[in-house]
Design an enzyme around this catalytic site. Sequence first.
Site, mmCIF file in Angstrom:
data_model
loop_
_atom_site.group_PDB
_atom_site.id
_atom_site.type_symbol
_atom_site.label_atom_id
_atom_site.label_comp_id
_atom_site.label_asym_id
_atom_site.label_seq_id
_atom_site.Cartn_x
_atom_site.Cartn_y
_atom_site.Cartn_z
ATOM 1 N N LYS A 93 0.833 -1.199 0.000
ATOM 2 C CA LYS A 93 0.000 0.000 0.000
ATOM 3 C C LYS A 93 0.879 1.265 0.000
ATOM 4 O O LYS A 93 2.097 1.175 0.212
ATOM 5 C CB LYS A 93 -0.931 -0.053 1.223
ATOM 6 C CG LYS A 93 -1.942 -1.216 1.172
ATOM 7 C CD LYS A 93 -2.793 -1.278 2.437
ATOM 8 C CE LYS A 93 -3.857 -2.365 2.365
ATOM 9 N NZ LYS A 93 -4.693 -2.404 3.607
ATOM 10 N N TYR A 115 -12.366 -2.678 -3.232
ATOM 11 C CA TYR A 115 -12.913 -2.738 -1.865
ATOM 12 C C TYR A 115 -14.438 -2.647 -1.844
ATOM 13 O O TYR A 115 -15.018 -2.176 -0.852
ATOM 14 C CB TYR A 115 -12.303 -1.615 -1.026
ATOM 15 C CG TYR A 115 -10.885 -1.908 -0.547
ATOM 16 C CD1 TYR A 115 -10.590 -3.063 0.204
ATOM 17 C CD2 TYR A 115 -9.836 -1.029 -0.806
ATOM 18 C CE1 TYR A 115 -9.304 -3.325 0.656
ATOM 19 C CE2 TYR A 115 -8.536 -1.290 -0.353
ATOM 20 C CZ TYR A 115 -8.281 -2.438 0.379
ATOM 21 O OH TYR A 115 -6.999 -2.694 0.838
ATOM 22 N N ASN A 162 -1.669 -0.196 7.374
ATOM 23 C CA ASN A 162 -1.163 -1.555 7.624
ATOM 24 C C ASN A 162 -0.345 -2.146 6.473
ATOM 25 O O ASN A 162 -0.215 -3.366 6.351
ATOM 26 C CB ASN A 162 -2.292 -2.487 8.098
ATOM 27 C CG ASN A 162 -3.411 -2.621 7.089
ATOM 28 O OD1 ASN A 162 -3.316 -2.099 5.978
ATOM 29 N ND2 ASN A 162 -4.456 -3.338 7.463
ATOM 30 N N HIS A 177 -1.751 -5.470 1.388
ATOM 31 C CA HIS A 177 -3.015 -6.172 1.156
ATOM 32 C C HIS A 177 -2.730 -7.592 0.681
ATOM 33 O O HIS A 177 -1.763 -7.828 -0.032
ATOM 34 C CB HIS A 177 -3.825 -5.461 0.059
ATOM 35 C CG HIS A 177 -4.948 -6.311 -0.478
ATOM 36 N ND1 HIS A 177 -6.174 -6.390 0.150
ATOM 37 C CD2 HIS A 177 -5.014 -7.165 -1.538
ATOM 38 C CE1 HIS A 177 -6.954 -7.243 -0.520
ATOM 39 N NE2 HIS A 177 -6.273 -7.719 -1.545
HETATM 40 N N1 UDP Z 1 -9.554 -0.924 7.470
HETATM 41 C C1 UDP Z 1 -9.637 0.247 8.231
HETATM 42 N N2 UDP Z 1 -10.340 0.237 9.408
HETATM 43 C C2 UDP Z 1 -10.994 -0.881 9.852
HETATM 44 C C3 UDP Z 1 -10.922 -2.053 9.084
HETATM 45 C C4 UDP Z 1 -10.188 -2.047 7.907
HETATM 46 O O1 UDP Z 1 -9.065 1.254 7.857
HETATM 47 O O2 UDP Z 1 -11.619 -0.832 10.926
HETATM 48 C C5 UDP Z 1 -8.774 -0.923 6.229
HETATM 49 C C6 UDP Z 1 -7.408 -1.583 6.385
HETATM 50 O O3 UDP Z 1 -6.493 -0.897 5.551
HETATM 51 C C7 UDP Z 1 -7.670 -2.987 5.869
HETATM 52 C C8 UDP Z 1 -8.636 -2.697 4.727
HETATM 53 O O4 UDP Z 1 -9.473 -1.660 5.224
HETATM 54 O O5 UDP Z 1 -6.485 -3.623 5.458
HETATM 55 C C9 UDP Z 1 -9.487 -3.868 4.285
HETATM 56 O O6 UDP Z 1 -10.159 -4.398 5.397
HETATM 57 P P1 UDP Z 1 -10.242 -5.967 5.608
HETATM 58 O O7 UDP Z 1 -11.191 -6.227 6.715
HETATM 59 O O8 UDP Z 1 -10.513 -6.650 4.295
HETATM 60 O O9 UDP Z 1 -8.775 -6.314 6.149
HETATM 61 P P2 UDP Z 1 -7.559 -7.129 5.456
HETATM 62 O O10 UDP Z 1 -8.153 -8.188 4.578
HETATM 63 O O11 UDP Z 1 -6.750 -6.111 4.675
HETATM 64 O O12 UDP Z 1 -6.768 -7.678 6.602
HETATM 65 MG MG MG Z 2 -9.607 -8.035 3.061
#
Ligand code: UDP
Ligand code: MG
Length: 160
Positions: free
Chosen positions: A20, A60, A123, A126
């Site tokens: 990212k 997303y 974080n 992805h």
């Molecule tokens: N995210 C966020 N706040 C939250 C949950 C998710 O900003 O409370 C962001 C974070 O960058 C995350 C992305 O949205 O990686 C996608 O969320 P997901 O639940 O799919 O997490 P991932 O699969 O990336 O672990």
């Molecule tokens: Mg995800």
Amino acid sequence: FLPHLVASLEQVEQTYIMVKPDGVQRGLVGEIISRLERKGFKLTGLKLFQCHKELAEEHYKDLKTKSFYPTLIDYITSGPVVCMVWEGVGVVASARKLIGSTNPLQAEPGTIRGDLAVQTGRNVVHGSDSPENGKRETALWFKEGELCEWTPAQAPWLME
Ligand code: UDP
Ligand code: MG
């Protein structure tokens, strides 16, 4: 084709991994690629890319109703990302383990997020959450001719 190779081909998955914008800005691209490379997965696609809003929204789309969705779209489009496709048996779940929990404070030490990040909204990486999404996201971020089919020289030393 040897029979055992045909059988294992069916188990080969694709996952879409993306450094990212914060990972690119913080100079973590090499570190992140290196962790997947050393594990033994096969890189089949790689590019630096400035993501536009429409693509971020499509990627997303399942999170559209979440409160953090607008800031997530801003974050992902805030600078270049590094797009990758990795292939291998079990690569989807394994890459998720190497990446660690969504919230870096809960991610285990030794994982990418556990070692390199502190906040969910920054974080650094992805990874696709299922083989189906691995295919969907690969098709979304890469055009046909951008992926390479190749056999790494180390293949026989990774898989018996
Ligand atoms: N995210 C966020 N706040 C939250 C949950 C998710 O900003 O409370 C962001 C974070 O960058 C995350 C992305 O949205 O990686 C996608 O969320 P997901 O639940 O799919 O997490 P991932 O699969 O990336 O672990
Ligand atoms: Mg995800």
